[in-house]
Design an enzyme around this catalytic site. Structure first.
Site, PDB file in Angstrom:
ATOM      1  N   ARG A   1       1.360  -0.930   0.195  1.00  0.00           N
ATOM      2  CA  ARG A   1       0.374   0.307   0.080  1.00  0.00           C
ATOM      3  C   ARG A   1       0.937   1.199   0.225  1.00  0.00           C
ATOM      4  O   ARG A   1       0.524   2.403  -0.982  1.00  0.00           O
ATOM      5  CB  ARG A   1      -1.107   0.112   0.676  1.00  0.00           C
ATOM      6  CG  ARG A   1      -1.372   1.210   1.092  1.00  0.00           C
ATOM      7  CD  ARG A   1      -3.125   0.942   2.556  1.00  0.00           C
ATOM      8  NE  ARG A   1      -1.982   0.898   3.372  1.00  0.00           N
ATOM      9  CZ  ARG A   1      -1.014   1.586   3.661  1.00  0.00           C
ATOM     10  NH1 ARG A   1      -1.568   3.305   4.088  1.00  0.00           N
ATOM     11  NH2 ARG A   1      -1.004   1.969   5.572  1.00  0.00           N
TER      12      ARG A   1
ATOM     13  N   HIS B   1       4.066   1.299  -0.260  1.00  0.00           N
ATOM     14  CA  HIS B   1       5.570   1.803  -2.078  1.00  0.00           C
ATOM     15  C   HIS B   1       5.467   1.365  -3.349  1.00  0.00           C
ATOM     16  O   HIS B   1       5.924   1.233  -4.231  1.00  0.00           O
ATOM     17  CB  HIS B   1       6.603   0.550  -0.430  1.00  0.00           C
ATOM     18  CG  HIS B   1       6.820   1.599   0.110  1.00  0.00           C
ATOM     19  ND1 HIS B   1       7.271   3.134   0.057  1.00  0.00           N
ATOM     20  CD2 HIS B   1       7.027   1.376   1.851  1.00  0.00           C
ATOM     21  CE1 HIS B   1       7.394   3.754   1.673  1.00  0.00           C
ATOM     22  NE2 HIS B   1       7.299   1.714   1.866  1.00  0.00           N
TER      23      HIS B   1
ATOM     24  N   LYS C   1       2.471  12.736   5.935  1.00  0.00           N
ATOM     25  CA  LYS C   1       3.764  11.759   5.943  1.00  0.00           C
ATOM     26  C   LYS C   1       4.904  12.645   5.538  1.00  0.00           C
ATOM     27  O   LYS C   1       4.391  12.660   3.875  1.00  0.00           O
ATOM     28  CB  LYS C   1       3.349  10.535   6.220  1.00  0.00           C
ATOM     29  CG  LYS C   1       4.983   9.400   5.488  1.00  0.00           C
ATOM     30  CD  LYS C   1       4.962   8.147   5.003  1.00  0.00           C
ATOM     31  CE  LYS C   1       6.279   7.081   5.520  1.00  0.00           C
ATOM     32  NZ  LYS C   1       6.097   6.075   4.623  1.00  0.00           N
TER      33      LYS C   1
ATOM     34  N   THR D   1       8.603   7.230  -0.887  1.00  0.00           N
ATOM     35  CA  THR D   1       8.766   6.178  -2.326  1.00  0.00           C
ATOM     36  C   THR D   1       8.153   5.122  -2.471  1.00  0.00           C
ATOM     37  O   THR D   1       7.467   4.009  -1.751  1.00  0.00           O
ATOM     38  CB  THR D   1       9.913   5.901  -1.556  1.00  0.00           C
ATOM     39  OG1 THR D   1      11.044   6.307  -1.448  1.00  0.00           O
ATOM     40  CG2 THR D   1      10.445   5.234  -3.307  1.00  0.00           C
TER      41      THR D   1
ATOM     42  N   HIS E   1       9.287  -3.388   5.203  1.00  0.00           N
ATOM     43  CA  HIS E   1       9.482  -1.977   4.536  1.00  0.00           C
ATOM     44  C   HIS E   1      10.905  -2.128   3.958  1.00  0.00           C
ATOM     45  O   HIS E   1      11.478  -2.707   3.582  1.00  0.00           O
ATOM     46  CB  HIS E   1      11.068  -2.581   6.389  1.00  0.00           C
ATOM     47  CG  HIS E   1      11.096  -1.242   6.456  1.00  0.00           C
ATOM     48  ND1 HIS E   1      10.261   0.010   7.125  1.00  0.00           N
ATOM     49  CD2 HIS E   1      12.845  -1.002   6.325  1.00  0.00           C
ATOM     50  CE1 HIS E   1      11.419   1.012   7.260  1.00  0.00           C
ATOM     51  NE2 HIS E   1      12.987   0.151   6.663  1.00  0.00           N
TER      52      HIS E   1
END
Length: 140
Positions: free
Chosen positions: A29, A31, A61, A65, A132
């Site tokens: 969601r 990246h 935020k 990226t 991540h």
């Protein structure tokens, strides 16, 4: 007693699997955007995507990226040899858009500036899935 231990072990394993899937879903969601949207929206891309992907509420935020490649290519990075920090890198440079908040106000409405580039993407992985986005770089 052995049955209880086995039951708890299976339950914990199932919960770990569910947590991993939730982290992977969140990674996707936040990246991954393998669509033609960036070309269609141009300058409005970051404002639109950050809101659509729920990264502007309750606060904006600061930076995010988006990787413009299939999710499978990021999953494939998890099968590479990790670096000394335990991060995995993609095998080729990918198209990315880095969205940065304009100004210092983190309260909506959010206004972003986008920068496009081609970078290798480094990710943290759990159970073979990226969870991540660590960084991007012009070198592998």
């Amino acid at each position: 007693m052995a049955g209880w231990v086995l039951c708890m072990t299976l339950l914990l394993a199932a919960l770990a699997g569910v947590l991993g899937q939730l982290q992977y879903s969140r990674f996707l969601r936040q990246h991954v955007d393998y669509s033609q949207m960036s070309a269609q929206l141009g300058l409005r891309y970051c404002n639109t995507m950050m809101a659509r992907r729920q990264m502007t509420n309750p606060v904006c935020k600061y930076t995010n990226t988006f990787v413009h490649a299939p999710a499978a290519d990021l999953v494939a990075a998890c099968s590479q040899v990790p670096n000394s920090n335990g991060m995995y890198s993609t095998t080729y440079a990918m198209s990315i858009t880095v969205c940065r908040l304009r100004g210092g106000n983190t309260q909506p409405p959010c206004n972003y500036r986008g920068r496009q580039a081609r970078h290798y993407v480094r990710v943290a992985c759990q159970r073979g899935l990226p969870v991540h986005l660590d960084s991007t770089s012009t070198t592998p």
